[in-house]
Design a protein around this motif. Sequence first.
Motif, PDB file in Angstrom:
ATOM      1  N   ASP A   1       0.827  -1.216   0.000  1.00  0.00           N
ATOM      2  CA  ASP A   1       0.000   0.000   0.000  1.00  0.00           C
ATOM      3  C   ASP A   1       0.858   1.261   0.000  1.00  0.00           C
ATOM      4  N   SER A   2       1.878   1.287   0.871  1.00  0.00           N
ATOM      5  CA  SER A   2       2.698   2.501   0.997  1.00  0.00           C
ATOM      6  C   SER A   2       3.534   2.728  -0.261  1.00  0.00           C
ATOM      7  N   THR A   3       3.970   1.638  -0.899  1.00  0.00           N
ATOM      8  CA  THR A   3       4.763   1.767  -2.130  1.00  0.00           C
ATOM      9  C   THR A   3       3.935   2.389  -3.245  1.00  0.00           C
ATOM     10  N   LEU A   4       2.720   1.889  -3.431  1.00  0.00           N
ATOM     11  CA  LEU A   4       1.875   2.386  -4.522  1.00  0.00           C
ATOM     12  C   LEU A   4       1.235   3.728  -4.199  1.00  0.00           C
ATOM     13  N   ALA A   5       1.090   4.042  -2.908  1.00  0.00           N
ATOM     14  CA  ALA A   5       0.491   5.327  -2.508  1.00  0.00           C
ATOM     15  C   ALA A   5       1.351   6.495  -2.971  1.00  0.00           C
ATOM     16  N   LYS A   6       2.659   6.301  -3.103  1.00  0.00           N
ATOM     17  CA  LYS A   6       3.556   7.357  -3.558  1.00  0.00           C
ATOM     18  C   LYS A   6       3.215   7.824  -4.970  1.00  0.00           C
ATOM     19  N   ASP A   7       2.557   6.945  -5.747  1.00  0.00           N
ATOM     20  CA  ASP A   7       2.166   7.304  -7.117  1.00  0.00           C
ATOM     21  C   ASP A   7       0.661   7.509  -7.240  1.00  0.00           C
ATOM     22  N   GLY A   8      -0.004   7.765  -6.088  1.00  0.00           N
ATOM     23  CA  GLY A   8      -1.422   8.119  -6.114  1.00  0.00           C
ATOM     24  C   GLY A   8      -2.379   6.955  -6.188  1.00  0.00           C
ATOM     25  N   PHE A   9      -1.906   5.725  -5.893  1.00  0.00           N
ATOM     26  CA  PHE A   9      -2.790   4.552  -5.930  1.00  0.00           C
ATOM     27  C   PHE A   9      -3.254   4.200  -4.516  1.00  0.00           C
ATOM     28  N   SER A  10      -4.525   3.906  -4.383  1.00  0.00           N
ATOM     29  CA  SER A  10      -5.068   3.424  -3.108  1.00  0.00           C
ATOM     30  C   SER A  10      -5.812   2.117  -3.355  1.00  0.00           C
ATOM     31  N   ARG A  11      -5.788   1.239  -2.356  1.00  0.00           N
ATOM     32  CA  ARG A  11      -6.417  -0.074  -2.521  1.00  0.00           C
ATOM     33  C   ARG A  11      -7.931   0.050  -2.504  1.00  0.00           C
ATOM     34  N   THR A  12      -8.591  -0.608  -3.478  1.00  0.00           N
ATOM     35  CA  THR A  12     -10.055  -0.522  -3.590  1.00  0.00           C
ATOM     36  C   THR A  12     -10.739  -1.876  -3.377  1.00  0.00           C
ATOM     37  N   SER A  13      -9.990  -2.970  -3.445  1.00  0.00           N
ATOM     38  CA  SER A  13     -10.583  -4.291  -3.170  1.00  0.00           C
ATOM     39  C   SER A  13      -9.533  -5.179  -2.533  1.00  0.00           C
ATOM     40  N   SER A  14     -10.007  -6.049  -1.639  1.00  0.00           N
ATOM     41  CA  SER A  14      -9.078  -6.890  -0.860  1.00  0.00           C
ATOM     42  C   SER A  14      -9.639  -8.297  -0.683  1.00  0.00           C
ATOM     43  N   ASP A  15      -9.653  -9.062  -1.765  1.00  0.00           N
ATOM     44  CA  ASP A  15     -10.053 -10.469  -1.693  1.00  0.00           C
ATOM     45  C   ASP A  15      -8.781 -11.311  -1.742  1.00  0.00           C
ATOM     46  N   PHE A  16      -8.361 -11.831  -0.579  1.00  0.00           N
ATOM     47  CA  PHE A  16      -7.084 -12.536  -0.490  1.00  0.00           C
ATOM     48  C   PHE A  16      -7.210 -14.042  -0.712  1.00  0.00           C
ATOM     49  N   SER A  17      -8.395 -14.523  -1.106  1.00  0.00           N
ATOM     50  CA  SER A  17      -8.583 -15.962  -1.273  1.00  0.00           C
ATOM     51  C   SER A  17      -7.628 -16.517  -2.324  1.00  0.00           C
ATOM     52  N   LEU A  18      -7.115 -17.708  -2.050  1.00  0.00           N
ATOM     53  CA  LEU A  18      -6.109 -18.321  -2.910  1.00  0.00           C
ATOM     54  C   LEU A  18      -6.647 -18.581  -4.307  1.00  0.00           C
ATOM     55  N   LYS A  19      -7.922 -18.903  -4.402  1.00  0.00           N
ATOM     56  CA  LYS A  19      -8.528 -19.233  -5.683  1.00  0.00           C
ATOM     57  C   LYS A  19      -9.374 -18.057  -6.181  1.00  0.00           C
ATOM     58  N   GLY A  20      -8.858 -17.333  -7.183  1.00  0.00           N
ATOM     59  CA  GLY A  20      -9.613 -16.262  -7.812  1.00  0.00           C
ATOM     60  C   GLY A  20      -9.664 -14.951  -7.057  1.00  0.00           C
ATOM     61  N   GLY A  21      -8.925 -14.827  -5.947  1.00  0.00           N
ATOM     62  CA  GLY A  21      -8.929 -13.576  -5.191  1.00  0.00           C
ATOM     63  C   GLY A  21      -8.349 -12.419  -6.003  1.00  0.00           C
ATOM     64  N   CYS A  22      -8.833 -11.199  -5.723  1.00  0.00           N
ATOM     65  CA  CYS A  22      -8.417 -10.029  -6.503  1.00  0.00           C
ATOM     66  C   CYS A  22      -8.134  -8.853  -5.566  1.00  0.00           C
TER      67      CYS A  22
END
Length: 394
Positions: free
Chosen positions: A300-321
């Motif tokens: 999150d902190s790495t991508l935040a430097k370029d204006g990106f914020s996390r919008t979805s958090s599906d961590f499931s091993l199969k098909g998570g996004c």
Amino acid sequence: MSRLSSSLAINEKSGKKVAKEIKKLMLEAYVFKANTRWNAVTLRDENAYPFAASELSRILGVPVLFVRASEDDGWAYSLYLDGHEVVKYLTNDGEIIDESDRTLQLERLKAYSEEAQMIDDALNMTDCTDPSEPFELFLNAFGLTLLAWITYADLTDMSEAEKTQYDIQFVGNKNTKSSDKAIVAQIIGKPLANAGFSITSGHYFTNDFAFLTERHGFHVGLLVDIDHDRIEASVRSVYQPQRVVYLKEGEHQILFYHDRETFIKQLEYIRNAFLSAGIDYIESEQYEEFTREPIYAELDSTLAKDGFSRTSSDFSLKGGCMSYLNKEKRLQIIFKHNDFSIGLGCFIKDGELEENILSLNGIYNWGFSFPNRQAYEDRLHEYVKLLRQSGYIS
């Protein structure tokens, strides 16, 4: 040519349940209700009846009667319980040539018929030259008179209105070779079933045959395709699919056949190769469970430097996004877990266009696999590196 009639009677009230299992066995058949206790099945492939009777009795856990009659050659029946033929009766021109113990027959059949005497009378008609009399009497003992001289062709010739009226269900694909399906199911399906792999039809794998089990929530096993004169067989694993022949011979060759004998030999080769090398290949792929949320917290902190914020958090091993959005640029970075195997892909979505970051950089595979947390973090670092090289982040 004499008239031949073959059918199965399944001691299961639900025709839908019977049809569902017939479909899984990849056979073509008609299913209809014979009476309140039995459903009946006629198969397109005459040679598939013993296999179907055995499998249905095992899968459904109910008795299955296989009955067959010929105007010239006599009549026969077999009773299947739990996948085994436990009673067999076969005549030829009125002479009994194969019969189980009579006491055992009556004892086992009596549980499914209220007319034990009628069964006995049918079996005693050994001097009758017309097989229709004892055959029909035997069927009547179970209330299965609808099965007398019924054939797959008879039901095929019925109009759709008649099939609807009598609730006759067709199961299967009329454009496929059901004889090939029965052979594949017999040669490969039964041994693999003993090893815990179930034959699957209508699955998201588009292969002709899929013999699958589960590992880490993914379907793994043997996939088989038959096309004219060739057979392709591959092992579906949690990481990297591999040709069966490669595991055995170290070559990515396709198996060819020119006749039924060679076809059967190639199927036997595939079966033996999978049982001896394919299962070991699947079992050798180890996966270590780990929590992915802390890893993305760092990202999150790495991508935040370029204006990106996390919008979805599906961590499931199969098909998570897991997706990140730069609203100003209307640009998304998406990390996806594969639907079919353990893998992580990275995608760029610019407006409506979505592309794989690997293909943008000349690497043509879906994504990176990861057996443990360290490997997963390494994959993410590779993607971050590619995103920088492509100018999406600084």
